[in-house]
Design a protein around this motif. Structure first.
Motif, PDB file in Angstrom:
ATOM      1  N   LYS A  88      28.225  68.825  51.322  1.00  0.00           N
ATOM      2  CA  LYS A  88      29.481  68.236  51.789  1.00  0.00           C
ATOM      3  C   LYS A  88      30.597  69.270  51.818  1.00  0.00           C
ATOM      4  CE  LYS A  88      29.736  64.961  53.131  1.00  0.00           C
ATOM      5  NZ  LYS A  88      29.715  64.550  54.555  1.00  0.00           N
ATOM      6  N   GLU A 106      34.407  58.219  49.888  1.00  0.00           N
ATOM      7  CA  GLU A 106      33.451  58.772  48.924  1.00  0.00           C
ATOM      8  C   GLU A 106      33.166  60.246  49.201  1.00  0.00           C
ATOM      9  OE1 GLU A 106      33.247  54.470  49.122  1.00  0.00           O
ATOM     10  OE2 GLU A 106      32.972  56.005  50.688  1.00  0.00           O
ATOM     11  N   ASP A 107      33.101  60.620  50.471  1.00  0.00           N
ATOM     12  CA  ASP A 107      32.864  62.022  50.811  1.00  0.00           C
ATOM     13  C   ASP A 107      34.025  62.906  50.372  1.00  0.00           C
ATOM     14  OD1 ASP A 107      30.451  61.340  51.904  1.00  0.00           O
ATOM     15  OD2 ASP A 107      31.063  61.555  53.994  1.00  0.00           O
ATOM     16  N   ILE A 109      36.118  62.306  47.967  1.00  0.00           N
ATOM     17  CA  ILE A 109      36.122  62.394  46.509  1.00  0.00           C
ATOM     18  C   ILE A 109      35.152  63.480  46.055  1.00  0.00           C
ATOM     19  CG2 ILE A 109      35.450  61.173  44.395  1.00  0.00           C
ATOM     20  CD1 ILE A 109      36.615  58.629  45.601  1.00  0.00           C
ATOM     21  N   THR A 110      33.991  63.528  46.680  1.00  0.00           N
ATOM     22  CA  THR A 110      33.027  64.594  46.368  1.00  0.00           C
ATOM     23  C   THR A 110      33.628  65.956  46.642  1.00  0.00           C
ATOM     24  OG1 THR A 110      31.112  63.185  46.833  1.00  0.00           O
ATOM     25  CG2 THR A 110      30.771  65.572  46.956  1.00  0.00           C
TER      26      THR A 110
END
Length: 225
Positions: A88, A106-107, A109-110
């Motif tokens: 990512k 969610e991406d 946050i990663t």
């Protein structure tokens, strides 16, 4: 030693998305080998700069001929990160849509997690800009930024919205943002309000500007530590 390294390497997998021909940097994440271009990583993170310039990272495979990260046998070992998370991060640099992302929260946050881990300051700012484009409830956004200790410059406008809205914080909201922040917001609202109303709400004087709200908040935040 060389035969032992070869045996271990034989059991590794090349990442299906980021084993790029022409790549000049090799990384080992769990059991996957990544081959990418060092330019982006070296440009954006001094952590990666030091890895490339310094001695082989602990645990990296070495054949005695390659320098750190320059071959599979000298791959830089990335600890405490998953292949998916490293992918990512790389997606940011290899995005084919030229600054058009449209990724879910969610991406991002990663990406915040790995950007903070390896000190990619510009990537972190990108993640925050992209999160601004996603509709997130105010309290949830504050809690998210607090969780990752995002700089107060990003939190101040959010705190300001809590100060200027008619409704005071309720129990669930206070629990989500924490006692310290709740006290700051309460005190700021008290300073800024002209008078309370009978229904428990209070109105902000119309002449107050954002800058004045932020000044009060900044003063309270400094005092609270």
């Amino acid at each position: 030693m060389g035969s032992e390294n070869s045996t271990v390497i034989d059991h590794l997998q090349r990442n299906p998305h980021y084993y790029l021909s022409g790549g000049d940097a090799y990384f080992l994440v769990e059991n996957q080998i990544f081959r990418v271009h060092r330019y982006f990583l070296e440009r954006e993170s001094h952590v990666f700069q030091e890895w490339f310039q310094g001695p082989a990272a602990p645990g990296a495979f070495r054949n005695g001929e390659s320098r750190n990260g320059e071959s599979e046998s000298a791959a830089i070992l990335l600890r405490d990160v998953t292949p998916a998370a490293f992918e990512k991060l790389l997606d940011v640099f290899y995005n084919p849509k030229y600054s058009v992302y449209g990724w879910p929260i969610e991406d991002w946050i990663t990406i915040i997690q790995v950007a903070q881990k390896w000190e990619f300051s510009q990537v972190l700012e990108l993640a925050l800009r992209e999160l601004e484009k996603i509709e997130i409830p105010l309290i949830s956004r504050i809690a998210l930024y607090q969780r990752f200790h995002i700089d107060r410059s990003h939190l101040l406008p959010l705190y300001g919205k809590l100060c200027t809205r008619p409704k005071a914080l309720d129990y669930q909201e206070s629990n989500a943002i924490g006692l310290a922040t709740t006290v700051v917001i309460f005190n700021a609202r008290e300073r800024l309000r002209a008078r309370p109303l009978k229904d428990g709400k209070s109105l902000l004087p119309a002449e107050f500007q954002d800058s004045e709200v932020y000044m009060v908040l900044t003063d309270l935040l400094v005092t609270s530590g």
